[in-house]
Design an enzyme around this catalytic site. Structure first.
Site, PDB file in Angstrom:
ATOM      1  N   LYS A  49       0.849  -1.205   0.000  1.00 27.06           N
ATOM      2  CA  LYS A  49       0.000   0.000   0.000  1.00 27.06           C
ATOM      3  C   LYS A  49       0.884   1.254   0.000  1.00 27.06           C
ATOM      4  O   LYS A  49       2.105   1.158   0.237  1.00 27.06           O
ATOM      5  CB  LYS A  49      -0.923  -0.007   1.220  1.00 27.06           C
ATOM      6  CG  LYS A  49      -0.209  -0.003   2.555  1.00 27.06           C
ATOM      7  CD  LYS A  49      -1.209  -0.047   3.704  1.00 27.06           C
ATOM      8  CE  LYS A  49      -0.494  -0.118   5.033  1.00 27.06           C
ATOM      9  NZ  LYS A  49      -1.325   0.273   6.154  1.00 27.06           N
ATOM     10  N   ARG A 150      -9.264   0.139  15.568  1.00 22.37           N
ATOM     11  CA  ARG A 150      -9.337   0.784  14.257  1.00 22.37           C
ATOM     12  C   ARG A 150     -10.379  -0.017  13.483  1.00 22.37           C
ATOM     13  O   ARG A 150     -11.433  -0.314  14.027  1.00 22.37           O
ATOM     14  CB  ARG A 150      -7.931   0.792  13.614  1.00 22.37           C
ATOM     15  CG  ARG A 150      -7.778   1.744  12.461  1.00 22.37           C
ATOM     16  CD  ARG A 150      -6.341   1.855  11.966  1.00 22.37           C
ATOM     17  NE  ARG A 150      -5.822   0.622  11.388  1.00 22.37           N
ATOM     18  CZ  ARG A 150      -4.647   0.509  10.788  1.00 22.37           C
ATOM     19  NH1 ARG A 150      -3.854   1.558  10.677  1.00 22.37           N
ATOM     20  NH2 ARG A 150      -4.242  -0.645  10.285  1.00 22.37           N
ATOM     21  N   TYR A 279      17.493  30.625   4.733  1.00 16.54           N
ATOM     22  CA  TYR A 279      16.399  31.441   5.273  1.00 16.54           C
ATOM     23  C   TYR A 279      16.498  31.561   6.788  1.00 16.54           C
ATOM     24  O   TYR A 279      16.718  30.568   7.489  1.00 16.54           O
ATOM     25  CB  TYR A 279      15.046  30.809   4.938  1.00 16.54           C
ATOM     26  CG  TYR A 279      14.698  30.830   3.466  1.00 16.54           C
ATOM     27  CD1 TYR A 279      14.616  32.031   2.759  1.00 16.54           C
ATOM     28  CD2 TYR A 279      14.432  29.652   2.789  1.00 16.54           C
ATOM     29  CE1 TYR A 279      14.290  32.048   1.411  1.00 16.54           C
ATOM     30  CE2 TYR A 279      14.098  29.658   1.442  1.00 16.54           C
ATOM     31  CZ  TYR A 279      14.034  30.858   0.761  1.00 16.54           C
ATOM     32  OH  TYR A 279      13.712  30.879  -0.566  1.00 16.54           O
TER      33      TYR A 279
HETATM   34  C1  LIG Z   1      -3.823  -4.350   8.332  1.00 15.30           C
HETATM   35  C2  LIG Z   1      -2.354  -4.240   8.132  1.00 15.30           C
HETATM   36  N1  LIG Z   1      -1.621  -5.346   8.039  1.00 15.30           N
HETATM   37  C3  LIG Z   1      -0.286  -5.305   7.875  1.00 15.30           C
HETATM   38  C4  LIG Z   1       0.381  -4.098   7.780  1.00 15.30           C
HETATM   39  C5  LIG Z   1       1.884  -4.086   7.629  1.00 15.30           C
HETATM   40  O1  LIG Z   1       2.484  -3.531   8.761  1.00 15.30           O
HETATM   41  P1  LIG Z   1       4.081  -3.440   8.904  1.00 15.30           P
HETATM   42  O2  LIG Z   1       4.529  -2.386   7.955  1.00 15.30           O
HETATM   43  O3  LIG Z   1       4.302  -3.044  10.314  1.00 15.30           O
HETATM   44  O4  LIG Z   1       4.609  -4.783   8.568  1.00 15.30           O
HETATM   45  C6  LIG Z   1      -0.343  -2.911   7.886  1.00 15.30           C
HETATM   46  C7  LIG Z   1       0.350  -1.616   7.837  1.00 15.30           C
HETATM   47  O5  LIG Z   1       0.019  -0.650   8.427  1.00 15.30           O
HETATM   48  C8  LIG Z   1      -1.750  -2.985   8.052  1.00 15.30           C
HETATM   49  O6  LIG Z   1      -2.496  -1.869   8.161  1.00 15.30           O
END
Ligand SMILES: Cc1ncc(COP(=O)(O)O)c(C=O)c1O
Length: 399
Positions: A49, A150, A279
């Site tokens: 993601k 969440r 700056y």
């Molecule tokens: C539902 C879920 N699973 C897995 C992950 C992966 O987490 P990490 O980057 O700590 O491995 C995330 C990341 O935020 C997530 O939201």
């Protein structure tokens, strides 16, 4: 999506000012090392993601799949579509929420797999899939809130939703999962509580004749804590990219950072003592100072809050950044270095000879986390994929 011109001259131009190098060999190493730690029969989901935490989703997804990952995780539908449009066929779990009929249509069309958390959502999905008349049921993943507070249905109230999904001819319960809030904390109290709740919820489902084909719970930290948390799948983000969720995990596995940030010196000048720099003149020279101007700034994603607080590497040596970081440029005090010149490469994050600067160094200075540092780089910085012995090539990504 931008179509890239792959000619060498354009690739060279992309390294003229500032850029990100993505080391795909390091990514493959991390995937293989993580896979070697997994319980037997556990699959690895590469969480890609947010454009693969800023690394470039398509190239990262392809490389992770080639190295042994079997699932991909994204947050949004457009992130999933980008992977499908690139021809990636692996199962893709949508970790974020989706609620509308239009979203269900897109999910079905692009063969993405949604997360369901509420009975209302299950009704919307079942109705929409029926209307689409696509024949086969849509695989859906039920998310439990076991303590993250969440996304997810309360772990002790999930039976009705699971039964609803199970009863619908239009939905197929592909997995039940949850997410840790504190797996990176050496104190296991909350992790244990969440794991117990997860087990309890699954036992309740099983007592009512519902046996999900897949269970999953662990992020990077959970994966490294214990194989007992691996279940059928682990969802790994940060560790794929070569960073540790917390320092104590360095004893568990050897990871290699995938992303490096580099820029070129554009001008070198000598300033007399007592001269203000940048700056606000937040740095005043104390001595005759050789100053290198570097073509990267906060519009590229280098946090302005690092002004006067970060170092860079030039020819394997550390040098302090001085004065306010500006939109496109920053200044480095190179007085104590052997002579440098315009065109020399400066490493902001990554390795130069034996020296390293990591996203954790920046995160510690800023009081934030490495996840945020990785995600902060703008697409003004071209992502260039490197393999050992390869010329850098552009990583498919947003412009
Ligand atoms: C539902 C879920 N699973 C897995 C992950 C992966 O987490 P990490 O980057 O700590 O491995 C995330 C990341 O935020 C997530 O939201």
């Amino acid at each position: 999506m931008l179509s890239w011109d792959n000619t060498p001259s354009v690739a060279a131009m992309r390294r003229e000012r500032a850029w990100i190098e993505i080391n795909l060999s390091h990514l493959s190493h991390n995937v293989r090392s993580l896979n070697a730690k997994l319980a037997p029969n556990t699959q690895l989901m590469a969480v890609v993601k947010a454009d693969a935490y800023g690394h470039g989703a398509v190239t990262i997804a392809r490389t992770a799949l080639a190295a042994g990952a079997t699932w991909l995780g994204v947050a949004t539908i457009p992130e999933g579509i980008e992977l499908r449009e690139a021809g990636i066929q692996a199962p893709i779990l949508l970790l974020g929420a989706t609620n509308t009929l239009e979203q269900v249509q897109a999910i079905a069309q692009w063969q993405l797999q949604p997360t369901l958390c509420t009975p209302e959502q299950a009704i919307t999905f079942a109705t929409a899939v029926e209307t689409l008349g696509q024949g086969s049921p849509l695989p859906v993943h039920l998310k439990l809130d076991t303590g993250m507070s969440r996304l997810g249905i309360a772990w002790d109230n999930a039976l009705g939703l699971a039964q609803h999904i199970q009863a619908s001819p239009h939905l197929h319960l592909a997995s039940v999962y949850s997410h840790f809030a504190t797996a990176d904390d050496p104190n296991p109290h909350t992790l244990t509580q969440q794991t117990d709740r997860f087990r309890h919820a699954i036992a309740t489902l099983k007592n009512h004749g519902i046996t999900p084909p897949m269970l999953h719970l662990a992020n990077s930290a959970g994966t490294l804590v214990s194989p007992t948390l691996h279940y059928d799948l682990v969802r790994v983000g940060l560790a794929l990219y070569g960073l540790y969720p917390a320092p104590h995990f360095q004893d568990h596995i050897h990871l290699k950072p995938v992303l490096q940030v580099k820029a070129r010196i554009t001008q070198v000048k000598t300033l007399p003592p007592n001269t203000g720099v940048s700056y606000g003149h937040r740095f005043i020279t104390q001595r005759q100072t050789r100053l290198a101007v570097v073509g990267i700034g906060y519009a590229d994603g280098v946090p302005r809050l690092l002004s006067n607080q970060m170092q860079v590497l030039i020819r394997g040596q550390a040098a302090p950044q001085v004065g306010a970081i500006t939109m496109d440029q920053m200044m480095i005090d190179v007085t104590d270095l052997p002579p440098v010149q315009a065109g020399d490469v400066v490493t902001l994050l990554g390795q130069d000879q034996d020296a390293w600067i990591t996203a954790d160094d920046w995160a510690n200075t800023l009081g934030t986390i490495s996840w945020e540092i990785l995600c902060s780089f703008k697409h003004r910085l071209p992502r260039l994929a490197i393999q050992p012995s390869d010329r850098p090539t552009p990583v498919l990504s947003h412009p």
